[in-house]
Design an enzyme around this catalytic site. Structure first.
Site, mmCIF file in Angstrom:
data_model
loop_
_atom_site.group_PDB
_atom_site.id
_atom_site.type_symbol
_atom_site.label_atom_id
_atom_site.label_comp_id
_atom_site.label_asym_id
_atom_site.label_seq_id
_atom_site.Cartn_x
_atom_site.Cartn_y
_atom_site.Cartn_z
ATOM 1 N N GLU A 95 -5.331 0.836 3.861
ATOM 2 C CA GLU A 95 -4.356 -0.258 3.800
ATOM 3 C C GLU A 95 -4.006 -0.742 5.206
ATOM 4 O O GLU A 95 -3.746 -1.926 5.420
ATOM 5 C CB GLU A 95 -3.105 0.207 3.028
ATOM 6 C CG GLU A 95 -3.394 0.285 1.532
ATOM 7 C CD GLU A 95 -2.598 1.322 0.777
ATOM 8 O OE1 GLU A 95 -1.577 1.807 1.293
ATOM 9 O OE2 GLU A 95 -3.021 1.675 -0.349
ATOM 10 N N HIS A 123 -5.532 4.724 7.525
ATOM 11 C CA HIS A 123 -5.580 4.509 6.072
ATOM 12 C C HIS A 123 -6.170 3.121 5.794
ATOM 13 O O HIS A 123 -5.944 2.182 6.554
ATOM 14 C CB HIS A 123 -4.175 4.632 5.481
ATOM 15 C CG HIS A 123 -4.190 4.646 3.987
ATOM 16 N ND1 HIS A 123 -4.260 3.485 3.243
ATOM 17 C CD2 HIS A 123 -4.191 5.661 3.101
ATOM 18 C CE1 HIS A 123 -4.293 3.807 1.957
ATOM 19 N NE2 HIS A 123 -4.247 5.115 1.842
ATOM 20 N N GLY A 150 -1.896 9.462 -3.513
ATOM 21 C CA GLY A 150 -0.940 8.361 -3.390
ATOM 22 C C GLY A 150 0.008 8.349 -4.568
ATOM 23 O O GLY A 150 0.982 9.109 -4.626
ATOM 24 N N GLY A 151 -0.270 7.508 -5.555
ATOM 25 C CA GLY A 151 0.618 7.284 -6.689
ATOM 26 C C GLY A 151 1.153 8.557 -7.331
ATOM 27 O O GLY A 151 2.364 8.673 -7.595
ATOM 28 N N SER A 161 -7.012 7.837 -6.471
ATOM 29 C CA SER A 161 -6.693 8.073 -7.886
ATOM 30 C C SER A 161 -6.804 9.538 -8.292
ATOM 31 O O SER A 161 -7.259 9.859 -9.392
ATOM 32 C CB SER A 161 -7.552 7.181 -8.791
ATOM 33 O OG SER A 161 -7.274 5.810 -8.537
ATOM 34 N N ASN A 181 0.742 10.904 0.086
ATOM 35 C CA ASN A 181 0.993 9.693 0.869
ATOM 36 C C ASN A 181 1.927 8.808 0.050
ATOM 37 O O ASN A 181 1.503 8.186 -0.918
ATOM 38 C CB ASN A 181 -0.356 8.992 1.132
ATOM 39 C CG ASN A 181 -0.176 7.633 1.779
ATOM 40 O OD1 ASN A 181 0.907 7.292 2.257
ATOM 41 N ND2 ASN A 181 -1.245 6.846 1.799
ATOM 42 N N TRP A 182 3.189 8.791 0.455
ATOM 43 C CA TRP A 182 4.182 8.052 -0.345
ATOM 44 C C TRP A 182 4.119 6.539 -0.124
ATOM 45 O O TRP A 182 4.787 5.788 -0.819
ATOM 46 C CB TRP A 182 5.598 8.553 -0.015
ATOM 47 C CG TRP A 182 5.870 9.966 -0.427
ATOM 48 C CD1 TRP A 182 4.985 10.858 -0.995
ATOM 49 C CD2 TRP A 182 7.113 10.662 -0.306
ATOM 50 N NE1 TRP A 182 5.611 12.063 -1.231
ATOM 51 C CE2 TRP A 182 6.921 11.965 -0.811
ATOM 52 C CE3 TRP A 182 8.374 10.313 0.191
ATOM 53 C CZ2 TRP A 182 7.947 12.913 -0.845
ATOM 54 C CZ3 TRP A 182 9.391 11.248 0.167
ATOM 55 C CH2 TRP A 182 9.177 12.534 -0.359
ATOM 56 N N LYS A 183 3.372 6.126 0.873
ATOM 57 C CA LYS A 183 3.277 4.685 1.204
ATOM 58 C C LYS A 183 4.687 4.110 1.401
ATOM 59 O O LYS A 183 5.553 4.813 1.904
ATOM 60 C CB LYS A 183 2.461 3.943 0.143
ATOM 61 C CG LYS A 183 1.125 4.654 -0.106
ATOM 62 C CD LYS A 183 0.138 3.857 -0.891
ATOM 63 C CE LYS A 183 -1.133 4.692 -1.059
ATOM 64 N NZ LYS A 183 -2.228 3.974 -1.679
ATOM 65 N N GLY A 191 -5.533 3.560 -5.754
ATOM 66 C CA GLY A 191 -4.539 2.846 -6.549
ATOM 67 C C GLY A 191 -5.121 2.116 -7.754
ATOM 68 O O GLY A 191 -4.440 1.303 -8.373
ATOM 69 N N GLU A 220 -11.744 8.519 1.454
ATOM 70 C CA GLU A 220 -11.080 7.724 0.417
ATOM 71 C C GLU A 220 -11.851 6.436 0.173
ATOM 72 O O GLU A 220 -11.673 5.460 0.920
ATOM 73 C CB GLU A 220 -9.661 7.356 0.866
ATOM 74 C CG GLU A 220 -8.756 8.536 1.097
ATOM 75 C CD GLU A 220 -7.293 8.135 0.957
ATOM 76 O OE1 GLU A 220 -6.610 8.736 0.122
ATOM 77 O OE2 GLU A 220 -6.844 7.208 1.656
HETATM 78 P P1 PGA Z 1 -3.872 6.744 -4.883
HETATM 79 O O1 PGA Z 1 -3.803 6.521 -3.278
HETATM 80 O O2 PGA Z 1 -3.840 8.229 -5.118
HETATM 81 O O3 PGA Z 1 -2.666 6.033 -5.418
HETATM 82 O O4 PGA Z 1 -5.169 6.148 -5.338
HETATM 83 C C1 PGA Z 1 -4.485 7.368 -2.393
HETATM 84 C C2 PGA Z 1 -4.195 6.939 -0.979
HETATM 85 O O5 PGA Z 1 -4.043 5.746 -0.719
HETATM 86 O O6 PGA Z 1 -4.102 7.808 -0.083
#
Ligand code: PGA
Length: 252
Positions: free
Chosen positions: A96, A94, A233-234, A212, A9-11, A172, A166
């Protein structure tokens, strides 16, 4: 046997040119891996991503979808539009989006229906906040998100579905859940799906852990019986670390 799926997930990261470069690098590093590999760039980089991934084992997904197929919905993107671009997956709900854009289990449900209408595979995110975990409500929150967000599907759709557990406090933050805690929640989610749609459909549904995930901790999650991959994500923004996650997952 469920085929593991690792999704990035590149956001809100990467222009089209950057997406092209990242996928070009990734192709060299994950070619032939025996897991499903998905990247989810921002809408504006989807076309470039699909072109760059052509002919490889990397699929492309969007990070959101609107619940109607067309109409007066300024700024929104529909299932047919994503399908036409060559997307195969779509992240829905998600945390967010729930936190900053008012998404609810009810909007998640409509978006899941929209994704299936356009033959996109939804990756539906669920998970508790820190306050909910500390109050001992983790499983109750997951139960509500599954029952309300994933209602009114067919067993065949559930068999194709991907769910991402999640925990919000792990996203994050560098603080991942333990394999044991993730297994507990994910096993519970599978039991809820079995109660709603039958054992066969629930056993085919792939459920990822997200929050994470790094090359150093992916094996701990893959070793658990109900965990079928990760939403990353990251660590998905760097080709070396994402490929290390993919290749470690493929070894299990
Ligand atoms: P993260 O994000 O790996 O940076 O914790 C995961 C996500 O939001 O899907």
């Amino acid at each position: 046997m469920r085929r593991p799926i690792i999704a990035g997930n590149w956001k809100m990261h990467k222009t089209s040119a950057e997406a092209r470069r990242l996928i070009t690098d990734l192709k060299q590093l994950v070619g032939g891996a025996q897991v499903e590999v998905v990247v989810c760039p921002p809408f504006t980089a989807l076309a470039a991503a699909v072109a760059a991934a052509a002919g490889s084992n990397i699929s492309v997904g969007a990070q959101d979808i609107f619940w109607e197929d067309e109409g007066a919905y300024t700024g929104e993107i529909s299932g047919p539009m994503l399908k036409e671009l060559g997307c195969r997956y779509c992240i829905i709900g998600h945390s967010e989006r729930r936190q900053y854009f008012g998404e609810t289990n009810a909007t998640v449900k409509k978006k899941v229906q929209a994704a299936f209408r356009s033959e996109l595979t939804p990756i539906v995110c669920v998970g508790e906040t820190l306050a909910e975990r500390e109050a001992g409500q983790t499983l109750e929150v997951c139960r509500r998100q599954v029952e309300e967000g994933l209602g009114d599907l067919t067993p065949e759709q559930v068999a194709r579905l991907v769910v991402a557990y999640e925990p919000v406090w792990a996203i994050g933050t560098g603080k991942n859940a333990t394999g044991e805690d993730a297994q507990e929640a994910i096993g519970y989610i599978r039991e809820r799906l079995a109660a709603m749609y039958g054992r066969e459909a629930a056993d085919k549904c792939r459920i990822q852990y997200g929050g994470s995930v790094k090359p150093e901790n992916i094996a701990e999650f893959m070793a658990r019986p109900d965990i079928d991959g990760a939403l990353v994500g990251g660590a998905s923004l760097d080709p070396i670390s994402f490929a290390a996650i993919v290749n470690t997952a493929a070894e299990d």
